[in-house]
Design a protein around this motif. Sequence first.
Motif, short mmCIF file in Angstrom:
data_model
loop_
_atom_site.label_atom_id
_atom_site.label_comp_id
_atom_site.label_asym_id
_atom_site.label_seq_id
_atom_site.Cartn_x
_atom_site.Cartn_y
_atom_site.Cartn_z
N VAL A 53 -73.92 100.25 86.13
CA VAL A 53 -74.09 98.63 85.53
C VAL A 53 -73.13 98.47 85.10
CG1 VAL A 53 -76.11 97.45 86.06
CG2 VAL A 53 -75.86 99.01 87.53
N THR A 54 -73.74 99.05 83.69
CA THR A 54 -72.90 98.44 82.67
C THR A 54 -71.59 98.15 82.90
OG1 THR A 54 -74.13 98.98 81.02
CG2 THR A 54 -72.79 98.33 80.23
N TYR A 55 -70.86 98.92 83.32
CA TYR A 55 -69.38 99.42 83.43
C TYR A 55 -69.18 98.10 84.61
CZ TYR A 55 -64.77 100.44 84.22
OH TYR A 55 -63.15 99.92 84.38
N GLY A 56 -69.63 98.01 85.77
CA GLY A 56 -69.44 97.68 86.91
C GLY A 56 -69.55 96.17 86.55
N THR A 57 -70.27 96.12 86.09
CA THR A 57 -71.36 94.18 85.84
C THR A 57 -69.69 94.14 84.55
OG1 THR A 57 -72.86 94.45 86.47
CG2 THR A 57 -72.54 92.60 84.75
N PHE A 58 -69.44 94.05 84.04
CA PHE A 58 -68.91 93.55 82.50
C PHE A 58 -67.04 93.94 83.05
CE2 PHE A 58 -72.47 93.75 80.51
CZ PHE A 58 -72.90 92.72 80.11
N SER A 59 -66.79 94.62 83.79
CA SER A 59 -65.11 95.16 84.01
C SER A 59 -64.74 93.92 85.42
CB SER A 59 -65.64 95.98 84.63
OG SER A 59 -65.57 96.74 85.21
N ASN A 60 -66.00 92.98 85.27
CA ASN A 60 -65.35 92.22 86.94
C ASN A 60 -64.24 91.06 85.62
OD1 ASN A 60 -65.81 88.87 88.59
ND2 ASN A 60 -67.59 90.29 89.02
N TYR A 61 -63.67 90.87 86.00
CA TYR A 61 -62.09 89.61 85.42
C TYR A 61 -63.02 88.37 85.53
CZ TYR A 61 -58.25 86.81 84.75
OH TYR A 61 -57.62 85.94 84.02
N SER A 62 -63.85 88.03 86.26
CA SER A 62 -64.54 86.57 86.21
C SER A 62 -64.95 85.81 85.47
CB SER A 62 -64.54 86.21 88.17
OG SER A 62 -63.69 86.03 89.18
N PHE A 63 -65.44 86.82 84.72
CA PHE A 63 -66.57 86.34 84.30
C PHE A 63 -66.41 86.19 82.06
CE2 PHE A 63 -69.98 89.21 85.99
CZ PHE A 63 -70.38 88.32 86.22
N SER A 64 -64.20 86.30 82.37
CA SER A 64 -64.20 85.68 80.81
C SER A 64 -63.89 84.17 81.37
CB SER A 64 -63.10 86.61 81.54
OG SER A 64 -61.85 86.39 82.42
N ILE A 65 -64.30 83.99 82.73
CA ILE A 65 -64.06 82.40 82.35
C ILE A 65 -64.66 81.70 81.53
CG2 ILE A 65 -65.70 82.31 84.91
CD1 ILE A 65 -63.53 79.98 85.28
N ILE A 66 -66.48 82.33 81.41
CA ILE A 66 -68.21 82.00 80.88
C ILE A 66 -66.98 81.57 79.32
CG2 ILE A 66 -70.78 82.33 79.71
CD1 ILE A 66 -70.52 84.07 83.02
N PRO A 67 -67.14 82.25 78.59
CA PRO A 67 -66.37 82.24 76.76
C PRO A 67 -65.56 81.02 76.82
CG PRO A 67 -65.28 84.45 77.35
CD PRO A 67 -66.62 84.59 78.51
N LEU A 68 -64.57 80.74 77.37
CA LEU A 68 -63.67 80.07 77.49
C LEU A 68 -64.49 78.45 77.81
CD1 LEU A 68 -61.17 82.03 79.77
CD2 LEU A 68 -61.05 81.38 76.84
N PHE A 69 -64.84 78.54 78.83
CA PHE A 69 -65.60 77.68 78.86
C PHE A 69 -66.42 76.35 78.01
CE2 PHE A 69 -64.74 76.92 83.89
CZ PHE A 69 -63.73 76.61 83.81
N ILE A 157 -71.56 68.57 87.62
CA ILE A 157 -70.39 68.43 87.73
C ILE A 157 -69.62 69.74 87.15
CG2 ILE A 157 -68.38 66.11 86.80
CD1 ILE A 157 -70.33 64.44 87.08
N PRO A 158 -68.51 69.94 87.45
CA PRO A 158 -67.43 70.55 87.05
C PRO A 158 -66.85 70.44 86.71
CG PRO A 158 -66.57 69.70 89.48
CD PRO A 158 -67.89 69.18 89.45
N PRO A 159 -66.53 71.56 85.19
CA PRO A 159 -66.10 73.20 85.25
C PRO A 159 -67.88 73.25 85.60
CG PRO A 159 -65.98 72.19 83.64
CD PRO A 159 -65.25 71.24 84.15
N SER A 160 -68.96 74.13 85.89
CA SER A 160 -69.53 74.35 85.36
C SER A 160 -69.92 75.94 85.19
CB SER A 160 -71.10 73.97 86.65
OG SER A 160 -72.13 74.66 86.35
N VAL A 161 -70.52 76.12 84.30
CA VAL A 161 -70.84 78.11 83.95
C VAL A 161 -72.01 79.03 85.34
CG1 VAL A 161 -71.56 79.97 82.92
CG2 VAL A 161 -70.03 77.97 81.75
N ILE A 162 -72.96 77.84 85.37
CA ILE A 162 -73.28 78.44 86.52
C ILE A 162 -73.18 78.43 87.98
CG2 ILE A 162 -75.81 78.23 87.63
CD1 ILE A 162 -77.03 76.92 85.18
N LEU A 163 -71.98 77.69 88.11
CA LEU A 163 -71.44 77.39 89.68
C LEU A 163 -70.37 78.62 89.90
CD1 LEU A 163 -70.24 74.11 91.00
CD2 LEU A 163 -72.02 75.67 91.64
N VAL A 164 -69.78 79.06 88.06
CA VAL A 164 -68.89 80.11 88.18
C VAL A 164 -69.82 81.26 88.60
CG1 VAL A 164 -67.96 81.71 86.35
CG2 VAL A 164 -67.50 78.86 86.67
#
Length: 443
Positions: A53-69, A157-164
Amino acid sequence: MTDLALALWSFPVLLLLVFLRIPIALSMLAVGFAGSYLVYGTALPVLNSFKNVTYGTFSNYSFSIIPLFLLMGQFATLSGMSASLFRAAESFLGHRRGGVAMSAVGACAGFGAICGSSLATAATMGQVALPELRRYGYPGSLATGALAAGGTLGILIPPSVILVIYAILAEQNIEKLFVAALIPGILAAIGYILAISVWVRVYPNDAMVKERVPWSERLKALGMVWPVLTIFVVVVGGIYIGVFTPTEAAAVGAAGTGLISILSGQMTWARLQQAILATASASAMIYLIILGAGFYNSFLALSQLPQTAAAWVGESGFSPWFVLAVVLFMYLVFGCVMDSLSMVLLTVPIIYPIMIVLDFGMSPQDFGLWFGILVLIVVEVGLITPPVGLNLFIINGMAKDTPISETYKGALPFVVTDLIRVVILTMFPALTLWLVWFIDGFG
């Protein structure tokens, strides 16, 4: 006890741990681990699933958007953009009755367009607008209530972390979700301004009217918000027209906001360190919650609860609209005791499979977008409803002379406008989807 019964009992146990003030991430991890252990009857597969679960969750490329926003929001917070937004809004609205509070809401909407976090929007605009509101005679209830409500625009109002995060959980298109959030976000800001307008007419002594600002000063103040407009157009516009992926846009936005902060002279070495540390801290908290929710939801999937619930609802004969009303009411109740991020991570993997099998007369893609915006709005309401209402506590902590009961009172008119907006968007899905359809027509 059956696996299904274990899953059902896990909810009150989880809520009990939250009420005992155990962090929600650790609570979900503990309940998920214990539940999985009881289902398997041994610890070995549980430990193995923990690794997967740990690997499967954090290997998701889309989650990298969170720290950037989050980093983009930190740079915007520390660069003085919030003050420029408030001065520009105040120059146009300050001379109206209740205009300073309306300006605070407008500035929150503008700041939310480059921040993506409700708490950061509330905290930043509170520092800028609260002294001005009190200087013009606004009571603590209206001043704190307006700022707490305005802060919620940060996640709508976008961008939104929760929407991501919703897009990842529900396998929806992030770009289209951002488009779908625009009109509801504008409606939210208009609703809050109308609530202020009604308040100051019912209580005409609650606010002084500011002097009218000449047009030359208005245009000068408007010219000071060009960094915000530029970042919004580049980031959100770049996503819409396909120049950037959402992650690339977040990286460009963070770099651009940081560069503007440096060129404006606002970004010192100490502030840069502060922005990076704050981003790292917030990202770590979010990722831990994501991990806890992922492990807990793995236990629920193991127990077959989502599949059983979806099948039961599908066979029950309940109207889809009745089920939707129950789900939205449940979100409103949960919002009173749980933070928005945890609520989305905990419930969407369970609720979404139930809702997607119901017939609302639209395509699965359109339903996913529409339902996501409805969830975001009712989650947003939870930020300004007692007893948890995180935005209320943030703003009240800045207004030392205002009792928390007054802040609760001040938030009520804005909660009412939120509920009216939920009803309108539920009855008329096209308000949410029209802009998506329009853009798709040119695709």
